[in-house]
Design an enzyme around this catalytic site. Sequence first.
Site, short mmCIF file in Angstrom:
data_model
loop_
_atom_site.label_atom_id
_atom_site.label_comp_id
_atom_site.label_asym_id
_atom_site.label_seq_id
_atom_site.Cartn_x
_atom_site.Cartn_y
_atom_site.Cartn_z
N GLU A 64 -4.33 7.86 -6.12
CA GLU A 64 -5.05 8.93 -5.45
C GLU A 64 -4.25 10.23 -5.31
O GLU A 64 -4.84 11.31 -5.31
CB GLU A 64 -5.47 8.46 -4.06
CG GLU A 64 -6.43 7.27 -4.05
CD GLU A 64 -7.77 7.61 -4.70
OE1 GLU A 64 -8.19 8.79 -4.62
OE2 GLU A 64 -8.38 6.71 -5.28
N SER A 68 -35.67 -37.74 36.67
CA SER A 68 -34.68 -38.44 37.50
C SER A 68 -33.31 -37.80 37.51
O SER A 68 -32.44 -38.20 38.28
CB SER A 68 -34.56 -39.90 37.03
OG SER A 68 -35.79 -40.58 37.21
#
Length: 816
Positions: free
Chosen positions: A102, A481
């Site tokens: 770059e 229950s």
Amino acid sequence: MAKKVIFKLKIPRLSRKKFIKYFLLFLLLSAALVLGIIYGALLVIRENIPSVTDLEQFKPKIISAVFSDDGQLVKEFAAERRIEVPYEKIPLVLKQAIIATEDPRFFAHRGVDYRGIMRAMKEDIFRVVLGKRRLHGGSTITQQLARSLFLYSQQTIRRKLKEMFLAVEIEKRYSKEKIFELYCNQFYLGHGAWGVEAAARLYFGKSVDQLNLTEAAMIAGIFRGPSLYSPYHNPSLTLNRRNHVLNRMVEEGFITKEQAEEAKKQPLNVLPLKRKSTELGAYFFEEVRKYVEKKYGDEALYRGGLKIYTTINMDYQRYAEEALSRGLRAQDKKYGWRRDKRNLLKEKDVDLNSVWLDSWDSADLKPGEAEEAVVLEVARTEARVKIKDYEGVLTNKNIEWTRARYLDSLLNKGDVILVTIDSVDEATKRARVTLDQEPLLEGAFIVIDPATGQVKAMIGGYSFKRSQFNRATQALRQTGSAIKPIIYTAALEKGFTPASVIVDEPTEFIDKWTGQTWSPRNYDGEYHGAVTLRTGLEESRNVVTAKLLDYISPQTGVEYCRKFGITSTIYPYLSLSLGAFEVTLQELVSAYSVFPNKGVRARPYLVTRIEDKNGNILEENLPSTEEVISPQTAYMMTYLLQGVVQRGTAKAAAVLNWPLAGKTGTTNDFTDAWFIGFSPSLCAGVWVGYDSKVTIGDRQSGAVVALPIWIDFFRRVIEDKKKKFVEDLASQLPPEQMSENIEQETGQGPEMAASLIEDFEVPPNLIFVTIDRKTGLLASSVCKYPFREVFLPGTEPTRYCTLQDHLRVLDYYSEK
């Protein structure tokens, strides 16, 4: 003959003085023109240009990380998948690869590389001649950063001038190292990854500082065009780009030509794109997401880089999810094969060999897991299926549950079915599979550390993809229950003992609130006469619980539900004794955690700490506890609930040979099945049912449907505890004594190991007395059921049991 007339132009000669005068005027006008052009250019550049000081306030969108209870990264929230890394962590090989490709003169120029611009212009002339429209810009790393942060990507002279101006200003204010760090953290590198750290994790499953030459070169190459250079979508183009980066590194002297050629021989070697399951812990993490977003906002959650430390134990979460999934599928098979499967060939023209299903989140196959498969071919006794990148072989073995004998009567080419993976051959990418089916039934599972209230696992349904409704925290269902232990706790604190006797017989109650008569029935339709509280709870005798609530008053029952942390709407009706009112699974599991935690309830929570991106603590949550009942009552209830596991409705769990306690729950018409249980260190609950309140099936109770899922989970938890215990013990012993001592300490069976690893602690001020378990009286030589029962001192029975007392219990001599 006419004469030729010649005209001569007389140019006046300027004096030296006048020449100097006119020359100075020309210079003045030229200077004014140049200054005007420069001023105009500056106006163009400075128009709406941002200040580079904005970099100091610049806050990139950073991933918020979620951690498990052991500090491992397990989840991320992000608008952009970005993980910032400092310059020092970026490896030299990646720095060189980026700079070579770059901006080779990055450390030499001051923001704008004029040599680079001239080189780019020369290259662009040739590109124009060749008819190529896109030109090189000659932009430096600093210019690219300026453009990315402050400008737009369209190529214009105005934008280029601004870019150059900003680059120079950035270089004046920041060091080269800081600029390069910002550059590496700023750019998008494909498939949701922003910055080099996120890219390294995505493509190679490692941190950026662990990248090698070929990996660094590939990532550096992606900077120029992440949509173009994708190793998943354009692998050959990406490979060429990587090799170009390697060539540039040679040209810049960073590596040798030999190193580059060797690196070029390597394939891309990226990990599969879809390799992580999005399902594991999905309901838990959704609750975390909602909590953080509500408290701090979506900006902080998705862009602020928060560090969110949670209570989740990923092992427990996986065990719970696998147990629930297996249990629901096993239950669903009881109702046979459903012809509701998708067929890809009927949906559209598709190549079955190349199709990829959305459910295939991970790239590998693991034996025991259930996966979607596409039927490629089917015959009477064998079918060929595709599962991800594997070919599966499915036979008609174990398909009795479908009510069919042959596969071709069940399947069609193109069907999307569910299979269980039996075995995998990675070399040939082939698997043996068994036919399965996605259940219509739903379920929920939650695991809580009773000592702290930390939620260790949470599942809100069979599949988060199928339904995001969290049935662990949002679904209100009747408990059956499973509510009884709270009623029994109230009875113990109102003067009853585990040996108190209540007559189990048909009884009509007049509900004081409704004025209506109510006649509860026992689950088995039988009545056993005089029974103790222990027997009533172990066998889940409905009449016994109803009588207890009637004795202590329904209002007291409601008060105890509130004490135990149940906030859902409950009325003081006698039907409360049988769980007629609706609560959430989380409420019920949190209530049960009081028993192993010696009477103290710890508020459930999921987040322990949240930090901002700089490590500053935003919040820290510690256990919030409240004493609900005395340690003595808590232990007595624990001891009673151990009996449910050892002899009662949950006796299937006794096979685990571990200190366990709990209670089943089943509602009318078998619409809801529950089991809530605990060990000394962990409390977990399961709920199973349909979203619409329809029956699961005849006799499909909590013991049949929910308990096996709970057992499956706890079996793996117990195995881990035993393994860790043996490892810890071995580390403390000389090698020559290790085997002998481990065998001596743990015994051949797990019961001895359990007593060494963990057990329910008996608090002071309790006594154990041997009684007859059926009559509740002191055991004599004629008693068949001697049992060491626990009592508060002074509440134990005072007389011995006789033959006449045995006769009061209807099944005393008939029970096996």
